[in-house]
Design a protein around this motif. Structure first.
Motif: not given
Length: 200
Positions: A111-134, A136-140
């Protein structure tokens, strides 16, 4: 690496191609410590990290004729290291408790590396996770992680304290980490995590 160091390394590789043990030993001295530290970060056991590091340089010696002096030796080295560590993780997959411990630590690093935002394998799941945040937490999380803003900048933008920003980041990062761990295929996760650790 300076131009002089690069020239010297190319010469060492040419000598290594010919089976020169002195050249091999010099390359070993240059790379063994950084490689060992990266492997140890993943496997968490000194004895295992030592063994894998030694196996790595045995492989380098065995493949010495395949190494191109004009290409990056570091990339060649870390490609083999990646394969060795990945094979190790595959073997310990039979030990679920050990594997879970390794993977939770790895996701935390990931989670502290750039690959998490670049890898196609994780983009969809990462987006899903962020969408589930409250909200204000999502914005931060979006401002800090995706846009690279500092806690101070986010504090000013959102009109909240730095401590509140930090609190949101701790909670949001924990949620996203757990979501990735639960939903990302273990093989994909291992491959990406090992690569992101070894290549940084």
């Amino acid at each position: 690496m300076t131009v002089l160091e690069e020239v010297r390394q190319k010469e060492l590789i040419r000598l290594l191609n010919l089976g020169n043990e002195t050249a091999f030993n010099e390359l070993y001295k240059i790379y063994i410590k950084p490689v060992y530290k990266k492997i140890l970060f993943i496997v968490k056991e000194e004895e295992i990290a030592e063994e894998l590091s030694q196996d790595l340089f045995i492989k380098i010696w065995q493949k010495r004729k395949e190494i191109d002096p004009e290409k990056s030796f570091k990339s060649f080295l870390y490609t083999i290291a990646h394969n060795l560590v990945y094979d190790y993780l595959r073997k310990v997959a039979r030990d679920k408790q050990l594997l879970n411990s390794l993977m939770v630590n790895a996701v935390d690093y990931y989670l502290h590396t750039e690959e998490v935002f670049q890898a196609r394998e994780t983009q969809k799941i990462l987006t899903e996770a962020i969408e589930k945040l409250p909200p204000q937490g999502k914005q931060v999380f979006t401002l800090c992680k995706l846009e690279g803003k500092s806690y101070e900048e986010v504090s000013r933008l959102m009109g909240i304290t730095v401590a509140t920003v930090n609190s949101h980041m701790v909670k949001s990062s924990r949620f996203v980490k757990e979501y990735l761990y639960r939903n990302l295929d273990a093989d994909i996760l291992m491959t990406i995590v090992v690569a992101s650790v070894l290549l940084h």
